[in-house]
Design an enzyme around this catalytic site. Structure first.
Site, PDB file in Angstrom:
ATOM      1  N   LYS A 115       2.950   9.986   8.269  1.00  0.00           N
ATOM      2  CA  LYS A 115       2.291   9.480   9.477  1.00  0.00           C
ATOM      3  C   LYS A 115       2.973   9.978  10.757  1.00  0.00           C
ATOM      4  CE  LYS A 115      -0.032   5.327   7.704  1.00  0.00           C
ATOM      5  NZ  LYS A 115      -1.415   5.500   8.070  1.00  0.00           N
ATOM      6  N   ASP A 146       9.140   2.617   1.129  1.00  0.00           N
ATOM      7  CA  ASP A 146       8.002   3.357   1.658  1.00  0.00           C
ATOM      8  C   ASP A 146       7.976   3.112   3.161  1.00  0.00           C
ATOM      9  OD1 ASP A 146       5.578   4.142   2.648  1.00  0.00           O
ATOM     10  OD2 ASP A 146       4.417   3.445   0.926  1.00  0.00           O
ATOM     11  N   PHE A 181       0.850  -1.196   0.000  1.00  0.00           N
ATOM     12  CA  PHE A 181       0.000   0.000   0.000  1.00  0.00           C
ATOM     13  C   PHE A 181       0.881   1.239   0.000  1.00  0.00           C
ATOM     14  CE2 PHE A 181      -2.600   3.378   1.815  1.00  0.00           C
ATOM     15  CZ  PHE A 181      -3.722   3.277   1.001  1.00  0.00           C
TER      16      PHE A 181
HETATM   17  C1  LIG Z   1       2.984   2.218   3.739  1.00  0.00           C
HETATM   18  C2  LIG Z   1       2.056   3.361   3.454  1.00  0.00           C
HETATM   19  N1  LIG Z   1       2.327   4.185   2.437  1.00  0.00           N
HETATM   20  C3  LIG Z   1       1.538   5.230   2.152  1.00  0.00           C
HETATM   21  C4  LIG Z   1       0.402   5.484   2.888  1.00  0.00           C
HETATM   22  C5  LIG Z   1      -0.467   6.664   2.528  1.00  0.00           C
HETATM   23  O1  LIG Z   1      -0.257   7.680   3.428  1.00  0.00           O
HETATM   24  P1  LIG Z   1      -1.303   8.919   3.464  1.00  0.00           P
HETATM   25  O2  LIG Z   1      -2.618   8.350   3.855  1.00  0.00           O
HETATM   26  O3  LIG Z   1      -0.704   9.861   4.461  1.00  0.00           O
HETATM   27  O4  LIG Z   1      -1.334   9.492   2.099  1.00  0.00           O
HETATM   28  C6  LIG Z   1       0.078   4.653   3.956  1.00  0.00           C
HETATM   29  C7  LIG Z   1      -1.160   4.882   4.743  1.00  0.00           C
HETATM   30  O5  LIG Z   1      -1.707   3.993   5.346  1.00  0.00           O
HETATM   31  C8  LIG Z   1       0.917   3.556   4.248  1.00  0.00           C
HETATM   32  O6  LIG Z   1       0.657   2.724   5.259  1.00  0.00           O
END
Ligand SMILES: Cc1ncc(COP(=O)(O)O)c(C=O)c1O
Length: 403
Positions: free
Chosen positions: A254, A225, A140
């Protein structure tokens, strides 16, 4: 607040786009790992937003930072040199491999910047053929159209028309599949160094080392990520530091803001110049309020006591969850690292993670799920031993109500 303007759950359906379906209870106040709802009912928070509130709610360091900055200067455009942004960028480069920083407002935006940098680097240095992005199933990366397409769940990216192209999804932890597929056309591999939304799946050491080797062999960039794993969550400041594999680009968000929206894309001196003036940008990226809060968060989280404390708290969680499992035989395993933990439900409990979440809520405990079969815990990194014990006792009661 007067009775007429009291917010109720029904107002959500009246005025909000229905892409969420929030719970009935309405939290209105938080302190540390405790939250209170409109009725004054107290909850222990094992969710922390979704791995966001890394110092709990209203930590004094964050309150002081935001208050001080709020009385000085709220916003600057990127036409100006920005003190809080540069201070934060310096600190981020001090705590990890990165030498250059781009500020965004969310995880998706940080990933969008990472992907655009990778594509631009490949086009500049190797030519237009080198455009393939390899990512992993169940991964994700956010909800912008590029990042959701790179994410490994087609259900999230289908239905919006033509997708950004040249993205390949392979199974996570499958070395053979990666070896068979990667080529000199590969521009970058994007991965989470521990899949969060996908069910709390750690990479094997062999897999993550092979990913790095194959990237080097094929002149491809490695993008980690760390939106969910970053900022102390796994017991290292960034999870890559515990894996011994360094990416070329890292995205973080986050917990970086501890509850204030901010994201960042971190990279090297070699790659950064490919995003030259005019190639990318963000109005709010580097916002002084956000950067001041994030600087306070980085100061607290990067202290060795905080990072060591994550490991101590992980042990308390694992111990408590094991005891619950001895009583109810509900989990097949507890996995993850630090305070990014997932209790996977066994065969008998398949599909019931949400039932556990709802039952926990009734007992005054906030937890998360990661898919239908994993109960996820991403509490504050400084949650107290007493709060952990209290929360686990509530979880025990919640599960008892379901058997
Ligand atoms: C691994 C990862 N990348 C990206 C995101 C997306 O982040 P945002 O919701 O701040 O755009 C998340 C959100 O859950 C995530 O867990």
């Amino acid at each position: 607040m007067t009775v007429e303007n009291k917010v109720e759950r029904s107002l959500f359906d009246e005025v909000m786009v229905p892409c969420y379906n929030p719970m009935e209870m309405i939290p209105v106040k938080g302190e540390g790992a405790r939250v209170w709802d409109q009725q004054g009912r107290e909850y222990i928070d094992f969710a922390g937003g979704i791995a966001v509130s890394c110092l709990g709610h209203c930590h004094p360091a964050m309150v002081d930072a935001v208050t001080e900055q709020a009385n000085k200067l709220w916003h600057l455009s990127n036409v100006m040199t920005n003190e809080p942004a540069l201070r934060l960028a310096k600190k981020l480069t001090d705590v990890c491999f990165a030498e250059k920083v781009f500020f965004a407002n969310s995880g998706a935006e940080a990933n969008e910047a990472a992907l655009k940098l990778a594509r631009r680097w490949a086009a500049d240095v190797h030519g237009p053929e080198k455009s393939e992005i390899i990512a992993f199933k169940q991964g994700f990366h956010g909800r912008t159209f590029f990042t959701v397409t790179v994410g490994g769940q087609a259900a999230y990216s289908d239905g919006f028309g033509p997708k950004p192209g040249d993205v390949t999804h392979l199974p996570y932890n499958d070395i053979e599949a990666l070896e068979a597929h990667i080529s000199d056309r590969t521009c970058a591999i994007m991965m989470e160094p521990l899949q969060g939304e996908g069910g709390i799946i750690s990479p094997t050491s062999e897999f993550v080392n092979t990913v790095r080797e194959l990237c080097d062999k094929h002149n491809a960039l490695l993008i980690f990520d760390e939106v969910q794993t970053g900022n102390g969550r796994t017991g290292n400041f960034y999870a890559y530091q515990g894996l011994g594999v360094t990416p070329d680009i890292l995205s973080t968000a986050k917990s970086l803001g501890g509850g204030f929206p901010i994201g960042a894309m971190l990279t090297t001196n070699e790659l950064a110049p490919h995003l030259k003036v005019g190639t990318h940008g963000s109005t709010y990226g580097g916002n002084p309020l956000a950067c001041a809060v994030a600087e306070a968060v980085v100061d607290v989280v990067s202290q060795p006591e905080t990072l060591e404390g994550v490991k101590v708290r992980e042990a308390l969680f694992r111990d408590g969850l094991e005891k619950i499992n001895e009583k109810y035989q509900i989990f097949s395993e507890v996995r993850g690292k630090g305070l990014l933990l997932g209790a996977a439900l066994n065969d008998e409990w398949q599909g019931r993670a949400r039932d556990v979440l709802v039952a926990a809520g009734k007992e005054g405990l906030m937890v998360l799920v990661a898919g239908a079969n994993v109960v996820r815990f991403t509490p504050s990194l400084v949650i107290t031993k007493e709060e952990i014990e209290e929360g686990l006792a509530k979880l025990d009661k919640a599960i008892a109500s379901l058997v």
